[in-house]
Design a protein around this motif. Structure first.
Motif, PDB file in Angstrom:
ATOM      1  N   THR A 292      41.081  48.336  -5.869  1.00  0.00           N
ATOM      2  CA  THR A 292      41.764  49.407  -5.135  1.00  0.00           C
ATOM      3  C   THR A 292      43.225  49.018  -4.964  1.00  0.00           C
ATOM      4  O   THR A 292      43.520  47.899  -4.542  1.00  0.00           O
ATOM      5  N   LEU A 293      44.113  49.940  -5.302  1.00  0.00           N
ATOM      6  CA  LEU A 293      45.552  49.704  -5.208  1.00  0.00           C
ATOM      7  C   LEU A 293      46.155  50.767  -4.305  1.00  0.00           C
ATOM      8  O   LEU A 293      46.069  51.962  -4.606  1.00  0.00           O
ATOM      9  N   ALA A 294      46.751  50.341  -3.202  1.00  0.00           N
ATOM     10  CA  ALA A 294      47.302  51.290  -2.231  1.00  0.00           C
ATOM     11  C   ALA A 294      48.804  51.111  -2.068  1.00  0.00           C
ATOM     12  O   ALA A 294      49.288  49.983  -1.908  1.00  0.00           O
ATOM     13  N   SER A 295      49.539  52.204  -2.155  1.00  0.00           N
ATOM     14  CA  SER A 295      50.973  52.224  -1.848  1.00  0.00           C
ATOM     15  C   SER A 295      51.739  51.148  -2.601  1.00  0.00           C
ATOM     16  O   SER A 295      52.545  50.420  -2.032  1.00  0.00           O
ATOM     17  N   THR A 296      51.527  51.062  -3.908  1.00  0.00           N
ATOM     18  CA  THR A 296      52.147  49.993  -4.686  1.00  0.00           C
ATOM     19  C   THR A 296      52.712  50.548  -5.988  1.00  0.00           C
ATOM     20  O   THR A 296      52.722  51.765  -6.225  1.00  0.00           O
ATOM     21  N   ARG A 297      53.206  49.651  -6.844  1.00  0.00           N
ATOM     22  CA  ARG A 297      53.698  50.060  -8.148  1.00  0.00           C
ATOM     23  C   ARG A 297      53.397  48.968  -9.173  1.00  0.00           C
ATOM     24  O   ARG A 297      52.936  47.886  -8.810  1.00  0.00           O
ATOM     25  N   ALA A 298      53.674  49.258 -10.439  1.00  0.00           N
ATOM     26  CA  ALA A 298      53.243  48.371 -11.521  1.00  0.00           C
ATOM     27  C   ALA A 298      54.355  47.506 -12.077  1.00  0.00           C
ATOM     28  O   ALA A 298      54.225  46.951 -13.165  1.00  0.00           O
ATOM     29  N   VAL A 299      55.448  47.367 -11.338  1.00  0.00           N
ATOM     30  CA  VAL A 299      56.527  46.477 -11.741  1.00  0.00           C
ATOM     31  C   VAL A 299      56.959  45.656 -10.531  1.00  0.00           C
ATOM     32  O   VAL A 299      56.680  46.011  -9.388  1.00  0.00           O
ATOM     33  N   ALA A 300      57.640  44.556 -10.797  1.00  0.00           N
ATOM     34  CA  ALA A 300      58.028  43.615  -9.746  1.00  0.00           C
ATOM     35  C   ALA A 300      59.087  44.205  -8.822  1.00  0.00           C
ATOM     36  O   ALA A 300      59.724  45.215  -9.149  1.00  0.00           O
ATOM     37  N   PRO A 301      59.289  43.582  -7.670  1.00  0.00           N
ATOM     38  CA  PRO A 301      60.394  44.014  -6.794  1.00  0.00           C
ATOM     39  C   PRO A 301      61.720  44.022  -7.547  1.00  0.00           C
ATOM     40  O   PRO A 301      61.966  43.185  -8.401  1.00  0.00           O
ATOM     41  N   GLY A 302      62.557  44.997  -7.216  1.00  0.00           N
ATOM     42  CA  GLY A 302      63.813  45.169  -7.929  1.00  0.00           C
ATOM     43  C   GLY A 302      63.854  46.538  -8.587  1.00  0.00           C
ATOM     44  O   GLY A 302      63.024  47.400  -8.304  1.00  0.00           O
ATOM     45  N   PRO A 303      64.805  46.779  -9.484  1.00  0.00           N
ATOM     46  CA  PRO A 303      64.904  48.081 -10.149  1.00  0.00           C
ATOM     47  C   PRO A 303      63.632  48.390 -10.926  1.00  0.00           C
ATOM     48  O   PRO A 303      63.109  47.533 -11.642  1.00  0.00           O
ATOM     49  N   PRO A 304      63.107  49.609 -10.815  1.00  0.00           N
ATOM     50  CA  PRO A 304      61.884  49.963 -11.545  1.00  0.00           C
ATOM     51  C   PRO A 304      62.199  50.350 -12.988  1.00  0.00           C
ATOM     52  O   PRO A 304      63.361  50.449 -13.391  1.00  0.00           O
ATOM     53  N   ASP A 305      61.149  50.583 -13.758  1.00  0.00           N
ATOM     54  CA  ASP A 305      61.326  51.109 -15.108  1.00  0.00           C
ATOM     55  C   ASP A 305      61.952  52.504 -15.029  1.00  0.00           C
ATOM     56  O   ASP A 305      61.826  53.211 -14.022  1.00  0.00           O
ATOM     57  N   ASP A 306      62.586  52.939 -16.126  1.00  0.00           N
ATOM     58  CA  ASP A 306      63.304  54.210 -16.120  1.00  0.00           C
ATOM     59  C   ASP A 306      62.399  55.397 -15.818  1.00  0.00           C
ATOM     60  O   ASP A 306      62.872  56.411 -15.273  1.00  0.00           O
ATOM     61  N   ASP A 307      61.123  55.300 -16.163  1.00  0.00           N
ATOM     62  CA  ASP A 307      60.226  56.439 -15.951  1.00  0.00           C
ATOM     63  C   ASP A 307      59.547  56.422 -14.586  1.00  0.00           C
ATOM     64  O   ASP A 307      58.733  57.293 -14.281  1.00  0.00           O
ATOM     65  N   LEU A 308      59.873  55.444 -13.739  1.00  0.00           N
ATOM     66  CA  LEU A 308      59.274  55.345 -12.418  1.00  0.00           C
ATOM     67  C   LEU A 308      60.300  55.704 -11.340  1.00  0.00           C
ATOM     68  O   LEU A 308      61.456  55.306 -11.433  1.00  0.00           O
TER      69      LEU A 308
END
Length: 280
Positions: free
Chosen positions: A119-135
């Motif tokens: 279960t993944l809550a309130s998170t994202r799939a890249v590390a802290p810092g600038p996200p990928d361009d599509d996020l």
């Protein structure tokens, strides 16, 4: 609450439910109190052994130097797998919230045999810092208000609680609940050194962690049943981040909480617990 040795470190844990029930392991973001008491109780009532725990440099877990952590994101993922083994309840349903969700993603990818569901809550799939361009990135106006505030006097419990309440209001969360949780976190923090309080209250230690290599491209390799929970009103990690995770993990279910922001509100506890229990 107690502690347990896992992966060469001491982790603070709290358990709910019968010891012989299927294990649900909750990775905090960063302290265990990121997971509501009511949700833990609901899961336990559903026949699960629930164990929530503090990540390193928070709560009852080993605290050394949050400003220069001598471990990586993968160390934290290894902690989760080792904790399952130490508890003797594997494979376990692993859940992570916020930055704990980043830990959970990497843990399931690096240690697939330790986990049976995710279960993944309130998170994202890249590390802290600038996200990928599509996020979608953090909402700029919200972050401007959030980080323009002066830091509180970390030796003052009431000031820290008020700081948390004001931040929750900016983010769209319940300030009353945030105040109560912050006071409990303050009580559990090993000292009032600013860096240690930051690690417990705000989780800023994550901005200093080595989070390489990337893991987003590996998400299609996750083979366990997965639930992605995200608040529609989340301004810190906007909902597009949760939608991307759900698209990229095969068969993942996306549960969008229409009236939630970053935290899981009391009104959504029953719905989230039911969805988690349905994973097994």
């Amino acid at each position: 609450m107690t502690t347990i040795n896992a992966n060469g470190t001491v982790l603070g844990i709290e358990s709910f439910g019968a010891r012989d029930a299927p294990l649900v392991l909750l990775a905090g973001g960063t302290t265990m109190l990121s997971w509501p008491d009511a949700l833990c109780a609901r899961l336990a009532a559903g026949g699960r052994r629930v164990v929530r725990y503090d990540l390193r440099d928070s709560g009852e877990s080993t605290t050394t130097d949050p400003e220069a952590p001598a471990y990586t994101l993968r160390s934290l993922a290894a902690d989760a797998a080792a904790l399952v083994d130490a508890l003797g309840g594997g494979p376990a349903h692993l859940a992570g919230i916020g930055v704990g969700g980043m830990v959970a993603q990497v843990a399931v990818l690096d240690h697939p045999g330790a986990f049976s569901a995710l279960t993944l809550a309130s998170t994202r799939a890249v590390a802290p810092g600038p996200p990928d361009d599509d996020l979608p990135d953090h909402d700029r106006a919200t972050m401007g208000r959030l980080f323009a505030r002066p830091m509180p006097d970390w030796t003052d419990r009431e000031a820290v609680a008020e700081f948390a309440a004001a931040g929750a209001e900016i983010l769209g969360d319940d300030p009353v609940a945030a105040r109560a949780v912050a006071a409990r976190v303050w009580d559990r923090t090993p000292g009032t050194t600013p860096s240690v309080q930051l690690a417990n209250q705000l989780g800023l230690v994550f901005s200093r962690l080595d989070c390489t290599p990337r893991w987003r491209e590996r998400l299609p390799g996750i083979a366990v049943p997965t639930l992605v929970v995200h608040g529609r009103r989340n301004r810190f990690f906007p909902v597009g981040n949760g939608e991307a995770i759900a698209r990229e993990i095969p068969g993942a279910r996306l549960l969008v909480l229409e009236k939630a922001a970053t935290a899981i509100p009391d009104a959504a506890v029953a719905e989230v617990a039911e969805a988690m229990l349905a994973l097994g």
